[in-house]
Motif scaffolding. Sequence first.
Motif, short mmCIF file in Angstrom:
data_model
loop_
_atom_site.label_atom_id
_atom_site.label_comp_id
_atom_site.label_asym_id
_atom_site.label_seq_id
_atom_site.Cartn_x
_atom_site.Cartn_y
_atom_site.Cartn_z
N GLY A 236 25.25 39.79 70.28
CA GLY A 236 24.00 39.48 70.85
C GLY A 236 22.89 40.01 70.14
N ALA A 237 22.91 41.39 69.46
CA ALA A 237 21.67 42.14 68.70
C ALA A 237 21.37 41.02 67.31
N TYR A 238 22.66 40.84 66.99
CA TYR A 238 22.60 40.01 65.65
C TYR A 238 21.84 38.48 66.01
N ALA A 239 22.21 37.82 67.19
CA ALA A 239 21.66 36.80 67.56
C ALA A 239 20.27 36.89 67.75
N GLU A 240 19.67 37.91 68.54
CA GLU A 240 18.45 38.14 69.03
C GLU A 240 17.62 38.60 67.55
N ALA A 241 18.08 39.02 66.46
CA ALA A 241 17.40 39.38 65.48
C ALA A 241 16.76 38.30 64.60
N GLU A 242 15.65 38.43 63.66
CA GLU A 242 15.19 37.57 62.98
C GLU A 242 15.28 37.95 61.42
N PRO A 243 15.79 37.09 60.66
CA PRO A 243 15.68 37.32 59.11
C PRO A 243 14.45 37.90 58.64
N ASP A 244 14.02 38.65 57.73
CA ASP A 244 12.90 39.13 57.11
C ASP A 244 12.28 38.21 56.52
N ARG B 23 11.40 50.48 60.87
CA ARG B 23 12.19 49.95 59.71
C ARG B 23 13.28 49.09 60.47
N PRO B 24 13.62 48.16 59.23
CA PRO B 24 14.42 46.91 59.93
C PRO B 24 15.90 47.70 60.73
N SER B 25 16.16 47.09 61.80
CA SER B 25 17.33 47.42 62.49
C SER B 25 18.44 46.90 61.71
N PRO B 26 20.11 47.60 61.86
CA PRO B 26 20.98 46.93 61.28
C PRO B 26 21.40 45.56 61.53
N ALA B 27 20.80 44.97 62.83
CA ALA B 27 21.18 43.63 62.92
C ALA B 27 20.05 42.90 62.46
N GLU B 28 18.78 43.29 62.13
CA GLU B 28 17.81 42.64 61.28
C GLU B 28 18.34 42.47 59.81
N ILE B 29 18.91 43.66 59.27
CA ILE B 29 19.32 43.61 57.75
C ILE B 29 20.44 42.79 57.66
N GLU C 101 29.46 29.96 65.17
CA GLU C 101 28.89 31.08 65.93
C GLU C 101 29.43 32.40 65.65
N VAL C 102 28.56 33.30 65.40
CA VAL C 102 29.03 34.66 64.93
C VAL C 102 29.67 35.33 65.91
N VAL C 103 30.86 35.68 66.08
CA VAL C 103 31.39 36.56 67.18
C VAL C 103 31.52 37.78 66.70
N GLU C 104 31.53 38.05 65.43
CA GLU C 104 31.62 39.74 64.83
C GLU C 104 30.86 39.66 63.65
N ALA C 105 29.90 40.67 63.55
CA ALA C 105 29.37 41.14 62.45
C ALA C 105 29.55 42.57 61.89
N ARG C 106 29.47 42.73 60.69
CA ARG C 106 29.64 43.99 60.14
C ARG C 106 28.75 44.39 58.92
N TRP C 107 28.04 45.49 58.89
CA TRP C 107 27.21 45.88 57.68
C TRP C 107 27.91 46.92 57.03
N GLY D 234 21.16 31.92 64.61
CA GLY D 234 21.91 32.82 63.80
C GLY D 234 23.46 32.25 63.43
N ARG D 235 23.61 30.87 63.90
CA ARG D 235 25.04 30.17 63.48
C ARG D 235 24.93 29.97 62.11
N VAL D 236 26.12 30.29 61.62
CA VAL D 236 26.18 29.77 60.12
C VAL D 236 26.51 28.54 59.86
N LEU D 237 25.74 27.93 58.95
CA LEU D 237 26.11 26.57 58.40
C LEU D 237 26.78 26.34 57.13
N LEU D 238 27.76 25.68 56.81
CA LEU D 238 28.28 25.84 55.54
C LEU D 238 28.36 24.20 55.03
N LEU D 239 27.53 23.90 53.70
CA LEU D 239 27.68 22.76 53.16
C LEU D 239 28.75 22.87 52.36
#
Length: 270
Positions: free
Chosen positions: A147-155, A2-8, A129-135, A40-45
């Motif tokens: 680090g887990a966030y950066a290595e994960a891939e979007p579904d 199942r998807p990991s929290p980082a993947e979600i 660059e994401v330095v903190e992530a919460r779910w 995994g870096r966030v881009l804002l337009l």
Amino acid sequence: MRPSPAEIVRTLVAGRLPGLVHVAHRPGPHHARHVTDPDGRVLLLVGVVSDLAAALRPVRGGSDVPAVLDVLDLPPAAGAPSLGRAWVSGWAAPLHGDEARAAALDFAAVEPTGDLLDVGTRFRLFRFEVVEARWERAGSVRRIDPGAYAEAEPDPLHAAEGGLLAHLADQHADRMVGYLRRQLGLADGGPDAAPRVVRLDRYGMLVAYGRPGARRRARLTFPRPLTEPADLTRLLRPALVPRAGAPPARWLGRDPSTTPGVKRGPFLTP
């Protein structure tokens, strides 16, 4: 699986859902068009004349400002459970020159909007660059390792999930109900309401079934992770379009958490 929290979290912030940006010590939040790049870096337009552009303007000679991207999942169909909410934060900085042009290509790969042609005039790209992530889900907040966030891939199914569910319900309803009944061990024509798929991801599908007012959910897993929406069609074809005289296909495996006597897993349950 199942998807990991980082993947979600990576899936939620990928850019297919609306997002809000909170900027430290500034009014807000602000609606923002965003995506994440391959790292995994966030881009804002951001429009150069906008409240968000003003909020992201550094003060006292700084070059970046602390910002948080807030994204809430939108379930793809009525009765489908939510994946929850994701927050990712970092130090947002404007991009210029070659960096802005490369970031515009990354943005277009996810959300190809014509406004990217006006980056540098009417619009500006910011990146952090994401330095903190919460779910957050079901009232519980979980911190995700950056680090887990950066290595994960979007579904890869998330963007097409609503269309895939609608196609199964509209075009293959009878065969799908029969197939799900066999997988879940439900009697044909029994008192339970017809089972239906309510969520899809690369690892499997979530099925709702049971009597009205006492609905239950079970997870069915795929034999391998899917890499694109077309994979679902290829896997489902034997079940939905069987060859003459062929036995029922059984390419789905039931998740151990759905079998009798085994505690259900926490993924996508109330």
